[in-house]
Design an enzyme around this catalytic site. Structure first.
Site, PDB file in Angstrom:
ATOM      1  CB  SER A 179      -0.947  -0.037   1.212  1.00 13.37           C
ATOM      2  OG  SER A 179      -1.827   1.068   1.199  1.00 13.37           O
ATOM      3  CB  THR A 180       1.474   3.957   2.476  1.00  9.71           C
ATOM      4  OG1 THR A 180       0.082   4.125   2.711  1.00  9.71           O
ATOM      5  CG2 THR A 180       2.155   5.312   2.483  1.00  9.71           C
ATOM      6  CG  HIS A 206      -4.363  -0.759  -0.716  1.00 10.28           C
ATOM      7  ND1 HIS A 206      -4.000  -0.804   0.610  1.00 10.28           N
ATOM      8  CD2 HIS A 206      -4.942  -1.962  -0.976  1.00 10.28           C
ATOM      9  CE1 HIS A 206      -4.352  -1.968   1.131  1.00 10.28           C
ATOM     10  NE2 HIS A 206      -4.923  -2.690   0.181  1.00 10.28           N
ATOM     11  CG  MET A 300      -0.275   3.879   6.391  1.00 13.89           C
ATOM     12  SD  MET A 300      -1.203   5.425   6.551  1.00 13.89           S
ATOM     13  CE  MET A 300      -2.053   5.498   4.981  1.00 13.89           C
ATOM     14  CG  ASP A 303      -5.620  -5.508   2.699  1.00 15.75           C
ATOM     15  OD1 ASP A 303      -6.194  -6.578   2.989  1.00 15.75           O
ATOM     16  OD2 ASP A 303      -5.626  -5.004   1.553  1.00 15.75           O
TER      17      ASP A 303
END
Length: 364
Positions: A179-180, A206, A300, A303
């Site tokens: 993600s991030t 994401h 973050m 998930d």
């Protein structure tokens, strides 16, 4: 406009956007959190550079499209002259997506999409996303300053030992979640994978709608291995990376006794992220059993925790990115603290671990 003060409890943010409406909207979103303060605003790239040097903010939000010196040029100057975490604010267009991906490659910490119209639900969602990313960016910036005092405990307890797996089963697919910090990380590691990797690689990153297509094309231009945005019912081929499209879950199914394929769907609906790393990895574990490899990288939240748990339960291989090389040590931390990672390595070593696990043999 005020210069920096000694109040170290507040995260100070500079907001740069040529739209007065957006400057006001972003400022209100940020200051709705008591731990954040907007220390100044700028409406051009040049003004943003001046205020970065004067105010020394912890984080900068930077509009991609500004008159004169645009956001990308301003970002390059900030990274060169006064490096600090920068969050890009981008329109949901193909051009905006491509520019944002270039910004991430140039050192931007992350980005938030700029909606063309603000309805109440959008504002709440964007505000939560923006605040979370500003806090993560500030933490990242503080950890990287020499001699900086980090207020958050960054050491995690020793991970539990995951169950042993059958040593003779070689993974036939890799499921990777991030993600991030993921876009930049993927641009660093995927070019190191060979074109003849003996397995397919499924990736959930994401991203908002409209970003995954340009991202897949950008990666394909950088890599020896083929990279594409996944399509429904596409057969999973060795030597190919499939990026889950934004707004759809990616799962897998057995198409023929010897062939597996991708299924895209909006179900399940009530997940925090669509696509979801958990949904993808659970499907991979159920379908490939012990022949699955799960890789969890910077991001973050948590998930991927349940997906990696499913892969471990089926006897598959698991790998996590280490804290030092993560932009945000959230998703890998959740897996490490639950004893789900058989190996933890720095970002540059992930490709060689994938090649080793899948028994890649370089052709001479």
């Amino acid at each position: 406009m005020s210069p920096p003060d000694d109040n170290s409890r507040l995260i100070r943010v500079l907001v740069a956007d040529d739209s007065a409406f957006m400057r006001t909207a972003i400022t209100r979103m940020i200051e709705s959190d008591p731990g954040l303060r907007v220390s100044g605003t700028a409406q051009t790239g040049v003004e943003a550079l001046e205020k970065v040097n004067f105010l020394q903010p912890d984080v900068v939000t930077l509009d991609v499209e500004m008159p004169g010196m645009n956001g990308l040029d301003a970002l390059r100057r900030i990274m060169k002259e006064s490096p600090r975490p920068v969050i890009m604010v981008s329109s949901l267009t193909r051009e905006g997506a491509e520019t944002t991906l270039e910004a991430l490659a140039c050192g931007a910490f992350d980005y938030v999409p700029k909606q063309s119209s603000f309805v109440a639900l959008d504002i709440v969602k964007i505000r939560e996303d923006l605040i979370a990313k500003i806090k993560a960016a500030a933490e990242s910036g503080r950890q990287r300053k020499p001699g900086a005092r980090v207020t958050r405990i960054t050491t995690s307890p020793p991970p539990k030992t995951p169950p042993r797996r059958p040593a003779y089963i070689t993974p036939t697919v890799v499921a990777l979640g991030t993600s991030t910090g993921g876009p930049k990380a993927l641009q660093e590691i995927l070019p190191l994978l060979p074109a003849d990797l003996p397995v397919g690689v499924l990736i959930v990153q994401h991203m908002p709608l409209g970003f995954t297509g340009p991202f897949a094309r950008r990666l394909n231009d950088l890599c020896q291995i083929e990279v594409c945005e996944a399509e429904n019912d596409t057969a999973i081929e060795a030597g190919t990376v499939y990026i889950a499209p934004a707004g759809q879950h990616m799962t897998v199914y057995r198409h023929t006794p010897a062939q597996y394929a991708i299924r895209l769907s909006h179900l399940p609906e009530k997940t925090l992220h669509i696509p979801s790393v958990d949904v993808m990895m659970r499907s991979v574990a159920e379908t490939f059993r012990a022949a699955a490899m799960g890789v969890i990288m910077t991001g973050m939240g948590s998930d991927g925790l349940e997906g990696m748990r499913a892969i471990v339960h089926e006897g598959g291989v698991t790998l996590g990115q280490d804290e030092a090389s993560c932009a945000v040590y959230g998703m890998p931390r959740a897996c490490a603290e639950n004893g789900l990672l058989q190996k933890v390595v720095s970002l540059p070593h992930i490709p060689e671990q994938i090649m080793h696990a899948t028994q890649y043999r370089r052709r001479h």
